[in-house]
Design a protein around this motif. Structure first.
Motif, PDB file in Angstrom:
ATOM      1  N   GLN A 225       0.822  -1.199   0.000  1.00  0.00           N
ATOM      2  CA  GLN A 225       0.000   0.000   0.000  1.00  0.00           C
ATOM      3  C   GLN A 225       0.866   1.263   0.000  1.00  0.00           C
ATOM      4  O   GLN A 225       2.017   1.248   0.441  1.00  0.00           O
ATOM      5  CB  GLN A 225      -0.916   0.029   1.230  1.00  0.00           C
ATOM      6  CG  GLN A 225      -1.941  -1.083   1.288  1.00  0.00           C
ATOM      7  CD  GLN A 225      -3.026  -0.938   0.238  1.00  0.00           C
ATOM      8  OE1 GLN A 225      -3.306   0.163  -0.249  1.00  0.00           O
ATOM      9  NE2 GLN A 225      -3.659  -2.050  -0.123  1.00  0.00           N
ATOM     10  N   VAL A 226       0.259   2.340  -0.474  1.00  0.00           N
ATOM     11  CA  VAL A 226       0.862   3.668  -0.404  1.00  0.00           C
ATOM     12  C   VAL A 226       0.067   4.486   0.605  1.00  0.00           C
ATOM     13  O   VAL A 226      -1.168   4.550   0.518  1.00  0.00           O
ATOM     14  CB  VAL A 226       0.843   4.380  -1.772  1.00  0.00           C
ATOM     15  CG1 VAL A 226       1.385   5.795  -1.642  1.00  0.00           C
ATOM     16  CG2 VAL A 226       1.631   3.590  -2.807  1.00  0.00           C
ATOM     17  N   PHE A 227       0.760   5.088   1.557  1.00  0.00           N
ATOM     18  CA  PHE A 227       0.097   5.879   2.589  1.00  0.00           C
ATOM     19  C   PHE A 227       0.639   7.299   2.608  1.00  0.00           C
ATOM     20  O   PHE A 227       1.825   7.528   2.342  1.00  0.00           O
ATOM     21  CB  PHE A 227       0.308   5.258   3.971  1.00  0.00           C
ATOM     22  CG  PHE A 227      -0.263   3.877   4.126  1.00  0.00           C
ATOM     23  CD1 PHE A 227      -1.635   3.684   4.159  1.00  0.00           C
ATOM     24  CD2 PHE A 227       0.569   2.772   4.224  1.00  0.00           C
ATOM     25  CE1 PHE A 227      -2.163   2.408   4.293  1.00  0.00           C
ATOM     26  CE2 PHE A 227       0.061   1.491   4.359  1.00  0.00           C
ATOM     27  CZ  PHE A 227      -1.315   1.304   4.402  1.00  0.00           C
ATOM     28  N   LEU A 228      -0.219   8.253   2.938  1.00  0.00           N
ATOM     29  CA  LEU A 228       0.202   9.625   3.186  1.00  0.00           C
ATOM     30  C   LEU A 228       0.292   9.833   4.692  1.00  0.00           C
ATOM     31  O   LEU A 228      -0.574   9.376   5.444  1.00  0.00           O
ATOM     32  CB  LEU A 228      -0.771  10.628   2.573  1.00  0.00           C
ATOM     33  CG  LEU A 228      -1.012  10.534   1.061  1.00  0.00           C
ATOM     34  CD1 LEU A 228      -1.841  11.720   0.593  1.00  0.00           C
ATOM     35  CD2 LEU A 228       0.293  10.451   0.296  1.00  0.00           C
ATOM     36  N   ALA A 229       1.345  10.512   5.134  1.00  0.00           N
ATOM     37  CA  ALA A 229       1.526  10.821   6.552  1.00  0.00           C
ATOM     38  C   ALA A 229       1.075  12.253   6.814  1.00  0.00           C
ATOM     39  O   ALA A 229       1.123  13.110   5.931  1.00  0.00           O
ATOM     40  CB  ALA A 229       2.994  10.655   6.943  1.00  0.00           C
TER      41      ALA A 229
END
Length: 312
Positions: free
Chosen positions: A224-228
């Protein structure tokens, strides 16, 4: 026990992450550094590029956290900045990832940048993790190319990939523009930024470290790609006032219209700086929170206060 190999352990994010991992239970941490005294938990690998040998550091490792990178440089003086970024951020990352596959690593956590998404957003229209990438500078392009290589590698192998894109990170010991802003407020310098109504997403180092640790073993993080982010968007004016409160010194802000500041910056050839101070860049972390059952443990106010509590 989970054995973790961390790169970039001497950097701003890496050092904070290392401190938390060392103090945690159920984790055996090995750091891969450019140079230093060799020990069972620290392996000097030299400069990171397409030819770096990570085999010793990867022995028996379950999870790699790759925080090392050629950092964003505002005024890069090399002839071909993209080529320099690619050596470390693309070739170095993918070289490490391929060796990690060969070593039987099950998960690779890559610290990327919101610059993969782009440089700015319209107010109320934040970036999302699954948006089509649109990097505008060499650093952002290199991070995107590394992400793309990792996604392909994960699709072809059994190693899971996790990508975390962060906006500006702040915390104790921060450098760069954030540190410069702190110094100006500390000195009581009047700033013409008292009427800026943009929206910026930031992430405190405590929140980012907590998110990275969440991604080490959490099943839903795989591929997955996550934004912080802190989960709060604030204006430049609010940020400056918040920094002042955190250090116990009022920010001296003069309410100059943003349009006038933008014009002045354009005439002086400082449009990029004006964009960071006057423009908006928001990130939507709802996917991160929902998929990982996570929420930022610190508010912006708490994160700013921690900047100065630790230094006193």
């Amino acid at each position: 026990m989970t054995k973790i190999m961390l790169t970039g352990a001497n950097g701003f994010v890496g050092s904070a992450l290392k401190a938390e991992l060392v103090s945690g239970s159920g984790i055996h941490l090995v750091t891969a550094v450019r140079r230093g005294r060799k020990s069972p938990d620290c392996v000097a690998v030299g400069n990171i590029d397409g030819g770096t040998d990570f085999s010793e550091a990867l022995a028996g490792v379950d999870v790699v956290i790759h925080a090392a990178a050629r950092a964003h440089i505002m005024r890069d003086e090399v002839d071909d900045p993209l080529a320099e970024y690619r050596k470390v951020n693309v070739e170095g990352t993918l070289n490490l990832a391929r060796q990690a596959v060969s070593a039987g690593v099950r998960r690779f956590v890559f610290l990327s940048s919101i610059k993969v998404n782009g440089e700015a957003t319209a107010p109320g229209n934040p970036f999302h993790a699954d948006d089509v990438p649109s990097p505008e500078d060499a650093y952002g392009i290199s991070k995107l190319e590394a992400e793309q290589g990792l996604i392909l590698l994960a699709a072809e192998t059994d190693m899971e990939m996790v990508i975390i894109r962060s906006p500006l990170v702040y915390g104790p010991g921060v450098k760069g523009n954030f540190a410069s802003m702190i110094k100006l407020i500390e000195r009581g310098v009047p700033l013409p930024l008292g009427a800026i109504y943009n929206k910026r997403s930031l992430v405190g180092i405590g929140n980012l470290v907590d998110l990275i640790i969440r991604c080490i073993n959490y099943p839903a993080a795989a591929n997955q790609v996550f934004l912080a982010g802190d989960g709060e968007d604030i204006s430049t004016t609010e940020l400056l006032r918040g920094v002042g409160r955190a250090m116990g010194k009022p920010a001296r802000l003069i309410p100059v219209p943003a349009g006038l500041l933008q014009l002045g910056a354009t005439l002086l050839g400082r449009k990029a700086m004006a964009q960071r101070l006057l423009g908006s860049l928001q990130v939507d972390i709802s996917k991160t929170c929902e998929l990982l059952d996570w929420k930022p443990p610190y508010t912006v106010e708490e994160g700013l206060r921690r900047c100065f509590e630790r230094s006193n």
